[in-house]
Design a protein around this motif. Structure first.
Motif, short mmCIF file in Angstrom:
data_model
loop_
_atom_site.label_atom_id
_atom_site.label_comp_id
_atom_site.label_asym_id
_atom_site.label_seq_id
_atom_site.Cartn_x
_atom_site.Cartn_y
_atom_site.Cartn_z
N GLY A 94 0.80 -1.22 0.00
CA GLY A 94 0.00 0.00 0.00
C GLY A 94 0.83 1.27 0.00
N GLY A 95 2.15 1.13 -0.07
CA GLY A 95 3.02 2.30 -0.10
C GLY A 95 3.23 2.82 -1.51
N ASP A 96 4.37 3.44 -1.72
CA ASP A 96 4.68 4.06 -3.01
C ASP A 96 5.10 3.05 -4.08
OD1 ASP A 96 4.16 6.52 -1.93
OD2 ASP A 96 6.27 6.92 -1.44
N GLU A 97 5.45 1.83 -3.68
CA GLU A 97 5.91 0.82 -4.63
C GLU A 97 4.92 -0.35 -4.69
OE1 GLU A 97 10.68 0.81 -4.39
OE2 GLU A 97 9.67 0.29 -2.52
N HIS A 98 4.76 -0.88 -5.89
CA HIS A 98 3.97 -2.09 -6.07
C HIS A 98 4.87 -3.26 -5.66
CE1 HIS A 98 0.55 -4.20 -7.73
NE2 HIS A 98 1.41 -5.11 -8.14
N ILE A 99 4.36 -4.20 -4.87
CA ILE A 99 5.16 -5.28 -4.31
C ILE A 99 4.92 -6.58 -5.07
CG2 ILE A 99 5.69 -6.63 -2.23
CD1 ILE A 99 6.27 -3.68 -1.83
N THR A 100 6.00 -7.26 -5.44
CA THR A 100 5.96 -8.61 -6.00
C THR A 100 6.89 -9.47 -5.17
OG1 THR A 100 5.55 -7.82 -8.25
CG2 THR A 100 6.40 -10.05 -8.04
N VAL A 101 6.45 -10.67 -4.81
CA VAL A 101 7.28 -11.61 -4.07
C VAL A 101 7.61 -12.78 -5.00
CG1 VAL A 101 7.41 -13.18 -2.09
CG2 VAL A 101 6.31 -10.94 -1.84
N VAL A 102 8.90 -13.09 -5.11
CA VAL A 102 9.37 -14.21 -5.93
C VAL A 102 9.77 -15.33 -4.99
CG1 VAL A 102 11.05 -15.00 -7.62
CG2 VAL A 102 10.19 -12.64 -7.72
N THR A 103 9.02 -16.43 -5.04
CA THR A 103 9.27 -17.58 -4.17
C THR A 103 8.61 -18.81 -4.76
OG1 THR A 103 9.15 -18.40 -1.89
CG2 THR A 103 7.23 -17.17 -2.71
N SER A 104 9.03 -19.96 -4.30
CA SER A 104 8.34 -21.21 -4.61
C SER A 104 7.77 -21.82 -3.34
CB SER A 104 9.29 -22.20 -5.30
OG SER A 104 9.67 -21.69 -6.55
N ASP A 105 7.81 -21.06 -2.26
CA ASP A 105 7.27 -21.50 -0.97
C ASP A 105 5.80 -21.10 -0.91
OD1 ASP A 105 6.42 -21.31 1.80
OD2 ASP A 105 8.54 -21.53 2.35
N ILE A 106 4.92 -22.07 -0.88
CA ILE A 106 3.47 -21.80 -0.97
C ILE A 106 2.97 -20.97 0.20
CG2 ILE A 106 2.71 -23.96 0.13
CD1 ILE A 106 1.04 -22.42 -2.93
N GLU A 107 3.53 -21.17 1.40
CA GLU A 107 3.07 -20.41 2.56
C GLU A 107 3.47 -18.93 2.46
OE1 GLU A 107 0.88 -21.54 4.72
OE2 GLU A 107 0.95 -23.42 3.59
N VAL A 108 4.67 -18.67 1.99
CA VAL A 108 5.10 -17.29 1.80
C VAL A 108 4.25 -16.64 0.72
CG1 VAL A 108 7.02 -15.83 1.03
CG2 VAL A 108 7.46 -17.74 2.58
N ALA A 109 3.99 -17.38 -0.34
CA ALA A 109 3.17 -16.86 -1.44
C ALA A 109 1.74 -16.58 -0.99
CB ALA A 109 3.16 -17.85 -2.61
N ARG A 110 1.16 -17.47 -0.21
CA ARG A 110 -0.20 -17.25 0.29
C ARG A 110 -0.28 -15.98 1.12
NH1 ARG A 110 -1.68 -23.33 2.09
NH2 ARG A 110 -2.59 -23.99 0.10
#
Length: 182
Positions: A94-110
């Motif tokens: 919700g800040g000034d940057e759009h956030i993308t997370v790169v992972t193959s860990d399903i819990e982190v991704a969820r």
């Protein structure tokens, strides 16, 4: 919001890529350096910055470093890289940057998706960077006894559900307390 922060689950991504994974000719340090170099010169434009998060240990916690648009952060036990990634998403969504997370860990991704961040499967992220295909192997089989080589059928279904279930940014959701105070 044109600026983008891409948070990379460092070891998760490294250990899933044949071009990055340590072997008899490449140390883990070499693998980390290769990932950071790839991100610094190849990916995105000037409005993209990267935060690469690695697991630190009590014996070798690592040193946080920023080089250009790539920042490296190490967890400090008992925290893990996953914990740091979750905290960063919660802090910056919700800040000034759009956030993308790169992972193959399903819990982190969820967690990232629930908070309103985009997610990118680590295998596919690097495959596109290297113009490669993701790792092949028996689903759930580990190459080094730690990380699966490829996703199982169940994991693929969970990922498909996660990508189909798009949630708005947490900052755009109305606050329930405000509605009850009216």
């Amino acid at each position: 919001m044109d600026a983008r922060l891409i948070i990379v689950d460092g070891y998760n991504v490294i250990l899933r890529s044949p071009r990055l994974r340590p072997d008899e000719t490449r140390t883990l340090r070499d693998s980390r350096d290769k990932l950071v170099n790839l991100l610094s010169w190849m990916m995105g434009g000037n409005n993209v910055r990267f935060l690469v998060v690695f697991d630190g240990t009590h014996d070798a916690p690592g040193r946080d470093v920023t080089s250009g648009r790539v920042q490296i952060t190490w967890s400090r036990p008992p925290a893990t890289a996953d914990d740091i990634i979750r905290d960063c998403v919660e802090k910056w969504i919700g800040g000034d940057e759009h956030i993308t997370v790169v992972t193959s860990d399903i819990e982190v991704a969820r967690h990232a998706r629930a908070m309103g961040a985009d997610i990118s499967l680590g295998d596919l992220f690097l495959a596109s960077a290297f113009n490669d295909t993701p790792i092949k192997g028996k689903p759930g089989e580990a190459a080094d006894g730690d990380k699966p080589v490829s996703l199982s059928k169940k994991e693929l279904q969970e990922w498909a559900e996660l990508f189909q279930r798009r949630t708005p940014h947490a900052s755009s959701a109305p606050d329930e307390r405000d509605a009850s105070d009216d």
